[in-house]
Write a protein that holds these residues in place. Structure first.
Motif, mmCIF file in Angstrom:
data_model
loop_
_atom_site.group_PDB
_atom_site.id
_atom_site.type_symbol
_atom_site.label_atom_id
_atom_site.label_comp_id
_atom_site.label_asym_id
_atom_site.label_seq_id
_atom_site.Cartn_x
_atom_site.Cartn_y
_atom_site.Cartn_z
ATOM 1 N N ARG A 635 0.821 -1.209 0.000
ATOM 2 C CA ARG A 635 0.000 0.000 0.000
ATOM 3 C C ARG A 635 0.858 1.264 0.000
ATOM 4 N NH1 ARG A 635 -3.239 -1.930 5.206
ATOM 5 N NH2 ARG A 635 -1.044 -2.412 5.662
ATOM 6 N N ALA A 636 2.107 1.120 0.453
ATOM 7 C CA ALA A 636 3.026 2.265 0.472
ATOM 8 C C ALA A 636 4.124 2.106 -0.571
ATOM 9 C CB ALA A 636 3.645 2.418 1.853
ATOM 10 N N GLY A 637 3.993 1.109 -1.423
ATOM 11 C CA GLY A 637 4.969 0.904 -2.492
ATOM 12 C C GLY A 637 6.295 0.346 -2.010
ATOM 13 N N LEU A 638 6.301 -0.356 -0.884
ATOM 14 C CA LEU A 638 7.540 -0.911 -0.337
ATOM 15 C C LEU A 638 7.588 -2.412 -0.555
ATOM 16 C CD1 LEU A 638 7.801 0.973 3.091
ATOM 17 C CD2 LEU A 638 8.801 1.613 0.890
ATOM 18 N N ASN A 639 8.698 -2.877 -1.104
ATOM 19 C CA ASN A 639 8.907 -4.312 -1.311
ATOM 20 C C ASN A 639 10.288 -4.664 -0.774
ATOM 21 O OD1 ASN A 639 8.799 -6.975 -2.144
ATOM 22 N ND2 ASN A 639 9.372 -6.506 -4.254
ATOM 23 N N ALA A 640 10.329 -5.292 0.399
ATOM 24 C CA ALA A 640 11.584 -5.652 1.068
ATOM 25 C C ALA A 640 12.509 -4.441 1.209
ATOM 26 C CB ALA A 640 12.293 -6.791 0.339
ATOM 27 N N ALA A 641 11.904 -3.296 1.514
ATOM 28 C CA ALA A 641 12.679 -2.059 1.696
ATOM 29 C C ALA A 641 13.384 -2.096 3.055
ATOM 30 C CB ALA A 641 11.762 -0.845 1.613
ATOM 31 N N LYS A 642 14.666 -1.807 3.037
ATOM 32 C CA LYS A 642 15.443 -1.893 4.281
ATOM 33 C C LYS A 642 15.341 -0.604 5.087
ATOM 34 C CE LYS A 642 19.602 -3.253 3.023
ATOM 35 N NZ LYS A 642 20.958 -3.844 3.219
ATOM 36 N N ARG A 643 15.173 -0.777 6.397
ATOM 37 C CA ARG A 643 15.197 0.327 7.334
ATOM 38 C C ARG A 643 15.974 -0.131 8.580
ATOM 39 N NH1 ARG A 643 13.368 2.316 3.400
ATOM 40 N NH2 ARG A 643 11.594 3.756 3.198
ATOM 41 N N ARG A 644 16.407 0.860 9.360
ATOM 42 C CA ARG A 644 17.101 0.542 10.617
ATOM 43 C C ARG A 644 16.207 0.947 11.786
ATOM 44 N NH1 ARG A 644 22.335 -0.857 11.378
ATOM 45 N NH2 ARG A 644 22.922 -0.130 9.281
ATOM 46 N N VAL A 645 16.158 0.101 12.810
ATOM 47 C CA VAL A 645 15.335 0.372 13.991
ATOM 48 C C VAL A 645 16.107 1.298 14.921
ATOM 49 C CG1 VAL A 645 14.163 -0.629 15.994
ATOM 50 C CG2 VAL A 645 14.160 -1.849 13.803
ATOM 51 N N LEU A 646 15.580 2.509 15.119
ATOM 52 C CA LEU A 646 16.242 3.504 15.967
ATOM 53 C C LEU A 646 15.566 3.654 17.328
ATOM 54 C CD1 LEU A 646 16.997 6.318 13.356
ATOM 55 C CD2 LEU A 646 18.407 4.352 14.016
ATOM 56 N N GLY A 647 14.475 2.947 17.521
ATOM 57 C CA GLY A 647 13.783 2.978 18.804
ATOM 58 C C GLY A 647 12.521 2.156 18.710
ATOM 59 N N PHE A 648 11.936 1.849 19.871
ATOM 60 C CA PHE A 648 10.644 1.156 19.848
ATOM 61 C C PHE A 648 9.935 1.336 21.177
ATOM 62 C CE2 PHE A 648 13.727 -2.188 21.040
ATOM 63 C CZ PHE A 648 13.187 -2.652 22.227
ATOM 64 N N VAL A 649 8.613 1.169 21.135
ATOM 65 C CA VAL A 649 7.771 1.149 22.324
ATOM 66 C C VAL A 649 6.969 -0.137 22.286
ATOM 67 C CG1 VAL A 649 5.881 2.265 23.568
ATOM 68 C CG2 VAL A 649 7.614 3.663 22.426
ATOM 69 N N LEU A 650 7.078 -0.932 23.344
ATOM 70 C CA LEU A 650 6.315 -2.177 23.451
ATOM 71 C C LEU A 650 5.240 -1.983 24.510
ATOM 72 C CD1 LEU A 650 7.647 -5.804 23.500
ATOM 73 C CD2 LEU A 650 6.012 -5.078 25.221
ATOM 74 N N VAL A 651 4.007 -2.320 24.161
ATOM 75 C CA VAL A 651 2.873 -2.166 25.074
ATOM 76 C C VAL A 651 2.192 -3.515 25.263
ATOM 77 C CG1 VAL A 651 0.613 -1.086 25.411
ATOM 78 C CG2 VAL A 651 2.504 0.240 24.438
ATOM 79 N N TYR A 652 1.961 -3.858 26.540
ATOM 80 C CA TYR A 652 1.221 -5.072 26.892
ATOM 81 C C TYR A 652 0.072 -4.648 27.793
ATOM 82 C CZ TYR A 652 0.159 -9.448 29.385
ATOM 83 O OH TYR A 652 -0.460 -10.537 29.947
ATOM 84 N N SER A 653 -1.152 -4.871 27.325
ATOM 85 C CA SER A 653 -2.336 -4.505 28.101
ATOM 86 C C SER A 653 -3.437 -5.515 27.820
ATOM 87 C CB SER A 653 -2.803 -3.092 27.739
ATOM 88 O OG SER A 653 -3.956 -2.751 28.482
ATOM 89 N N PRO A 654 -3.495 -6.598 28.590
ATOM 90 C CA PRO A 654 -4.523 -7.623 28.358
ATOM 91 C C PRO A 654 -5.944 -7.067 28.448
ATOM 92 C CG PRO A 654 -2.850 -8.391 29.906
ATOM 93 C CD PRO A 654 -2.595 -6.945 29.688
ATOM 94 N N ARG A 660 1.685 -5.109 21.448
ATOM 95 C CA ARG A 660 2.169 -4.594 20.175
ATOM 96 C C ARG A 660 3.432 -3.761 20.382
ATOM 97 N NH1 ARG A 660 -2.782 -0.237 19.335
ATOM 98 N NH2 ARG A 660 -2.006 1.341 20.794
ATOM 99 N N GLN A 661 4.049 -3.442 19.270
ATOM 100 C CA GLN A 661 5.320 -2.726 19.286
ATOM 101 C C GLN A 661 5.292 -1.669 18.183
ATOM 102 O OE1 GLN A 661 8.530 -5.517 18.736
ATOM 103 N NE2 GLN A 661 9.655 -4.694 20.472
ATOM 104 N N ARG A 662 5.662 -0.458 18.554
ATOM 105 C CA ARG A 662 5.786 0.607 17.565
ATOM 106 C C ARG A 662 7.271 0.880 17.363
ATOM 107 N NH1 ARG A 662 2.359 4.094 15.190
ATOM 108 N NH2 ARG A 662 0.674 3.569 16.647
ATOM 109 N N LEU A 663 7.758 0.610 16.156
ATOM 110 C CA LEU A 663 9.165 0.773 15.837
ATOM 111 C C LEU A 663 9.410 2.150 15.246
ATOM 112 C CD1 LEU A 663 9.848 -2.660 14.059
ATOM 113 C CD2 LEU A 663 9.842 -2.145 16.509
#
Length: 668
Positions: A635-654, A660-663
């Protein structure tokens, strides 16, 4: 990315995966057990030279000398089964006088007490072969060159060989007993001022701590190895490496080190202050987790609540460590205590980015089970404890998680609302310890010779807060650049690391008790894929201009006495927006090649930050900072496009059905 089992890897890619998060509290700091010392004995003995050892039956052997006014009499003590109810007040006089320095060591049933005669220069030994229950006659094993003895230490090798070390003014001597025979003593190959103390432990080599002055009169606490074929060849001496330093014109000095290795190397030494409100205070430190002695990676020394000019001896046996002075005995449990919080976790949020990491954990407290943190069954769960977080999923093999992430509990809050109660834990990772650290002493490297590369200095500074530096990838600059670098008293860990990392293209991230070094390269391969098997819930992908596209670096060639000026360009970016210039100068840069490397490092950072965006995905249990990932999002025109993870937020709320994780994304 952390390694995951095949079943855990498969589970996190399923659309209907069941979350599992594990949280434990433990009495560790950066992976090393925190000792809580309990004083078992308070006596009236005068503070003077003393030593302690624990032979193979777990008995406690102590030795002490009295003051010169009492002829420096030598006393010994054996407590067969030391514990809280033991009597540590009974001493046996050995009928020996003039004990100017004392040491003791043991192996199995054999125990040796050593002392130097401050009048006749004799170095003597008392030996027991039944755990200190009975003793032979004194044996003269050598004579010191003078009566100015600045320290004495002894340590056994596992095969029964033994070495003693004694300082006579500015010379450190070693005398070995090999296969039951004393060998001629030999002197070290160092040039210093007078020495004031020695401690020794055998572990592959004879590992030593030494206090005294250097040749310029500055007071030092050094680590040193006398080789036995481990890290240093047999019969050779390693370099002296600083743990602490005080200038000759100041009012601080260091004395009376003691050393032991129950888990990591642990040490006590005395800091003496002769200014206004004088003091003699023991300080303690330990090496970082999994560090070798030769690495000289010690935590910042911490004061101990005691006034003593002669320090605290260490020993251990079984599940306990022991401290001793003539008038005191302390004990601490060696084993880690753990409290599993997993079943009561109702929400969790982890944030990770460059130079920062946080963990917030909410625990249900409806039954009041967490009303009293730090007390009783919750004694482990207290401010300063280590929280260990392991994200995972329920798999066909049961609950599986990826461990190794540590946080320090900085505070907690109780909440009560709508008939429910919670305890919320607020924790930070090793970046908080770096930000809080202040240098206590001045250190300087590479002023006139190449001593420590940027990587070595980084490792030294990280160790002061308990972190071990490990390499995932590294540049040639970080190991080949030896800047004239000074740490001044009061400098913050954050500012020191920022400056060191400005010299190189490498980056750091912290996980657990380890700081990982990464040299990001455009050619780095992807370690994980999102968008096909691992679903993408939401994606935002931004392409921007480089913050800078031209770097002008100024240095100075000391050989030719000429200025160096080098420009580095990102031409495609200049063509788009004209030049965005960054100018920097550093007299450590003394070659054109170094100037080019510095400029390239700044351009690489600008390139990484030019692409940004976020990716919202089901939690990846093994995700790490600076991982290269590939994204397929048609949908964004990306096919195996490489990126580097510079941070993330992981949330756990049953309660909200979230795991989930926001990279945070950047350019490769």
């Amino acid at each position: 990315m952390r390694d995951l089992t095949a079943t855990l890897l498969a589970a996190q890619k399923k659309a209907t995966a069941l979350p599992y998060v594990k949280v434990e509290a433990t009495n560790r700091i950066a992976g090393v057990v925190r000792y809580d010392w309990d004083r078992l004995y308070t006596g009236a003995e005068v503070d003077y030279y003393h030593a302690m050892t624990m032979p193979g039956d777990g008995s406690l052997i102590r030795v002490r000398a009295t003051l010169p006014g009492d002829s420096r009499k030598l006393y010994r003590q054996r407590v067969a089964s030391p514990g809280p109810t033991s009597d540590f007040s009974q001493w046996t006089y050995t009928n020996q006088l003039n004990a100017a320095a004392v040491a003791c060591a043991s192996l199995g049933a054999e125990v040796s007490i050593f002392w130097t005669d401050g009048v006749n220069r004799k170095i003597q030994r008392l030996k027991s072969t039944d755990y200190g229950a009975s003793w032979g006659s004194p044996e003269v094993i050598d004579y010191s060159p003078t009566t100015s003895i600045g320290g004495l230490a002894a340590a056994y090798k596992a095969n029964g060989d033994l070495a003693i070390f004694f300082a006579d003014q500015a010379t450190l001597y070693v005398k070995k007993n090999v296969s039951g025979q004393w060998q001629p003593r030999s002197a070290w190959d160092k040039s210093t001022g007078d020495l004031s103390g020695i401690a020794a432990v055998y572990e592959g080599d004879w590992n030593l701590l030494v206090t005294g002055r250097d040749a310029a009169g500055n007071f030092k606490l050094w680590s040193l190895i006398y080789g036995d074929g481990g890290d240093v060849s047999a019969g050779s001496w390693s370099a002296l490496k600083e743990l602490a330093s005080a200038p000759s014109g100041g009012e601080f000095e260091y004395r009376q080190p003691f050393l032991d290795k129950p888990d990591v190397y642990r040490a006590f030494f005395v800091e003496k202050f002769s200014g206004s409100q004088t003091y003699d205070r023991p300080f303690w430190s330990h090496t970082v987790l999994n560090a070798d002695f030769i690495d000289n990676l010690w935590r910042e020394p911490v004061p101990f609540n005691l006034s003593s000019a002669y320090g605290l001896a260490l020993a251990h046996y079984g599940d306990y460590g022991w401290l001793s002075s003539p008038a005191g005995v302390w004990r601490a449990a060696l084993t880690a205590q753990n409290l599993d919080l997993t079943e009561d976790v109702v929400a969790l949020r982890q944030e990770a980015e460059a130079a920062s990491g946080k963990l917030v954990v909410e625990l249900r407290n409806d039954a009041g089970q967490y009303n009293s943190p730090g007390q009783g069954e919750l004694s482990v769960l207290d401010i300063g404890c280590q929280l260990e977080f392991s994200p995972g999923y329920r798999t066909g093999n049961g609950n599986e998680a990826s461990g190794g992430q540590y946080f320090c509990l900085m505070g907690y809050e109780h909440t009560s609302a709508g008939g429910a109660a919670s305890l919320i834990l607020h924790a930070r990772d090793g970046w908080a310890a770096i930000a809080d650290w202040r240098a206590r002493h001045q250190f300087r490297w590479n002023k006139s010779t190449e001593e420590m590369s940027v990587r070595n200095i980084l490792a030294f500074v990280l160790a002061r807060v308990g972190l071990k530096l490990e390499v995932k990838s590294q540049s040639s600059v970080i190991t080949g650049f030896y800047p004239d670098f000074t740490i001044n008293s009061g400098n913050t860990g954050e500012s020191i690391l920022r400056k060191l990392l400005s010299f190189v293209p490498d980056v750091l991230f912290i996980e657990g008790a380890t700081a990982y070094l990464v040299n990001p390269q455009p050619s780095d391969s992807s370690v994980y894929s999102y968008g096909e098997e691992h679903a993408i819930m939401e994606g935002r992908y931004y392409q921007g201009a480089w913050e800078l596209n031209r770097v002008q670096v100024e240095g100075y060639d000391t050989g030719s006495a000429e200025m160096i000026m080098v420009d580095r360009f990102a031409w495609d970016e200049i063509d788009r927006l004209y030049d965005r210039l960054r100018q920097l100068g550093d007299r450590n840069i003394d070659t054109v090649a170094k100037a080019q490397e510095r400029g390239d490092a700044y351009l690489r950072q600008a390139q990484m930050e030019s692409n940004s965006g976020t990716l919202l995905v089901p939690a990846n249990c093994g995700q790490q900072l600076y991982d290269v990932i590939d994204i397929t999002d048609s949908r964004a025109g990306l096919n195996a496009a490489k990126r580097r993870v510079l941070g993330f937020v992981l949330v756990y709320s049953p309660r909200r059905g979230e795991y989930r994780q926001r990279l945070q994304l950047g350019s490769v």
